[in-house]
Design a protein around this motif. Structure first.
Motif, PDB file in Angstrom:
ATOM      1  N   CYS A  76      10.577 -34.618 -55.178  1.00 22.27           N
ATOM      2  CA  CYS A  76      10.822 -35.026 -53.796  1.00 22.27           C
ATOM      3  C   CYS A  76      12.163 -35.732 -53.643  1.00 22.27           C
ATOM      4  O   CYS A  76      12.739 -35.754 -52.558  1.00 22.27           O
ATOM      5  N   GLY A  77      12.657 -36.327 -54.730  1.00 22.08           N
ATOM      6  CA  GLY A  77      13.947 -37.019 -54.661  1.00 22.08           C
ATOM      7  C   GLY A  77      13.871 -38.403 -54.037  1.00 22.08           C
ATOM      8  O   GLY A  77      14.858 -39.138 -54.042  1.00 22.08           O
ATOM      9  N   ALA A  78      12.709 -38.783 -53.490  1.00 21.82           N
ATOM     10  CA  ALA A  78      12.630 -40.024 -52.718  1.00 21.82           C
ATOM     11  C   ALA A  78      11.718 -41.083 -53.339  1.00 21.82           C
ATOM     12  O   ALA A  78      11.892 -42.275 -53.074  1.00 21.82           O
ATOM     13  N   CYS A  79      10.747 -40.685 -54.151  1.00 19.83           N
ATOM     14  CA  CYS A  79       9.777 -41.664 -54.665  1.00 19.83           C
ATOM     15  C   CYS A  79      10.427 -42.525 -55.755  1.00 19.83           C
ATOM     16  O   CYS A  79      11.543 -42.257 -56.199  1.00 19.83           O
ATOM     17  N   CYS A  86      11.470 -40.550 -58.912  1.00 20.96           N
ATOM     18  CA  CYS A  86      12.680 -39.746 -58.688  1.00 20.96           C
ATOM     19  C   CYS A  86      13.921 -40.629 -58.624  1.00 20.96           C
ATOM     20  O   CYS A  86      14.951 -40.321 -59.213  1.00 20.96           O
ATOM     21  N   CYS A 110       7.500 -37.795 -60.664  1.00 13.98           N
ATOM     22  CA  CYS A 110       7.528 -37.695 -59.199  1.00 13.98           C
ATOM     23  C   CYS A 110       6.094 -37.676 -58.661  1.00 13.98           C
ATOM     24  O   CYS A 110       5.242 -36.954 -59.153  1.00 13.98           O
ATOM     25  N   GLU A 111       5.872 -38.505 -57.626  1.00 11.26           N
ATOM     26  CA  GLU A 111       4.512 -38.626 -57.100  1.00 11.26           C
ATOM     27  C   GLU A 111       4.187 -37.560 -56.064  1.00 11.26           C
ATOM     28  O   GLU A 111       3.055 -37.434 -55.632  1.00 11.26           O
TER      29      GLU A 111
END
Ligand SMILES: [Zn+2]
Ligand SMILES: [Zn+2]
Length: 356
Positions: free
Chosen positions: A96-99, A102, A110-111
């Motif tokens: 996701c690049g955001a959690c 990441c 990554c969740e």
């Protein structure tokens, strides 16, 4: 084009017609002509609809297939670092690049990760669109069909890394499927003495010998895991890697591990297991979970496949055209195959090929 799709939250799979892609779906995607796609244990779980894959229920229909290699046919306007004609394999985890994982560079953690071929359409079809960031270019001379082994080999490399296997270690690997066989091969290549154990698995253990594994044991006889291990090593193992998903491999394996040893679980288990925690603590054992792969293990896998194409390509026992995908899944579900490759570009009339 036809695709091998999971369409219903029940046992089975369908070969159905889906619209052909002529361009990447996302701007940062590439469109890949799939040359070969291997059948993975996860595909078999999805096919059999075991409880551990119920998460797919809301996502159906999904084209399965995440272990593949192919050639880039088209490149999205924001896809970087790749060109039409490049030969690639795919790291199937889309992060996701955001959690927090990441953001910290731990893409494996990554969740809200999505797996190509499980959460989104995969490679059991002629063309697949996926993020360019998930593709790794292949060296010249590595056949695409062999390169399609990169994902399971990367999973195996990751498991062996996590087990901290060193030269001279006595290592037991349980489960002679593709991941177990590949993990045994990787551990042996690092100088460990490896015993690969199966349960009523004569075909696959014979294959393991072909791949170059020196020591195998089939527990179909009266021999226990402990007896086989002591017969081969004369002592308890330093490292154990479980790749069977069988409850007994944990319940019999963990007590057998030497004090201070490392036990890595990589199978997907359909039922809970019981562990004598007191003995586990007193013997100061380490129990670790290996799942998925890392970019580093992928790079290692590609290097190994390039350097050892001859022996590692023998993990492939069967090749089937996509039109016979349902037969391929049924075949891979049994113990008379190791890696079954689906060849999406082969015509429907292409014969099944089984190497010697
Ligand atoms: Zn896989
Ligand atoms: Zn994430």
């Amino acid at each position: 084009m036809i695709a091998l799709r999971k369409t219903r939250a029940a046992f089975g799979i369908e070969v159905i017609d889906i619209p052909d892609h002529d361009a990447p779906v996302g701007d940062a995607d590439v469109l890949v002509d799939v040359a070969a796609a291997g059948i993975c244990g996860s595909d078999l779980h999805a096919y059999a609809w075991t409880p551990s894959y119920a998460f797919m229920g809301d996502l159906l229909p999904v084209t399965l297939g995440h272990e593949f290699a192919g050639t880039i046919r088209a490149v999205g306007p924001e896809a970087r670092g790749l060109a039409v004609g490049d030969r690639v394999v795919c790291m199937p985890t889309v992060t996701c690049g955001a959690c927090a994982g990441c953001q910290a560079g731990r893409r494996q953690d990554c969740e809200s990760r999505h797996i190509v071929g499980l959460h989104r359409d995969g490679a059991f079809t002629r063309r697949v669109s996926l993020p360019a960031a998930n593709c790794l270019a292949l060296p010249d001379g590595l056949p695409l069909e062999t390169a399609a082994l990169a994902e399971p080999l990367a999973v195996a490399v990751n498991a062996v890394d996590l087990a901290e296997v060193r030269a001279g270690d006595a290592v037991v690997v349980m489960g002679p499927g593709p991941i177990g066989m590949a993990a045994a091969w990787v551990a042996q290549s690092r100088g460990a003495s490896v015993l690969l154990v199966g349960l009523d698995d004569a075909f696959r253990l014979a294959r393991a010998k072909n791949v170059g594994l020196a020591q195998v044991a089939d527990l179909v006889s009266d021999e226990t895991l402990e007896a086989a291990t002591l017969r081969v090593f004369g002592r308890r193992p330093d490292r154990m890697i479980e790749a069977s998903g069988a409850r007994a491999s944990l319940e019999d394996g963990v007590p057998l591990l030497r004090p201070g040893g490392i036990f890595v679980v990589s199978g997907i288990h359909a039922e809970p297991c019981t562990l004598d925690a007191t003995r586990f603590v007193r013997e100061k054992k380490q129990l670790r979970a290996a799942h998925d792969s890392t970019p580093e293990s992928f790079a290692t896998a590609i290097r190994l496949l390039h350097a050892h194409t001859g022996s590692l390509s023998r993990l492939i026992t069967h090749r089937m055209p996509l039109a016979r995908g349902a037969d391929a899944l049924a075949l891979a579900s049994g113990r008379q195959a190791v890696k079954v490759m689906v060849l999406p570009q082969a015509g429907a009339g292409a014969a099944e090929r089984t190497p010697s």
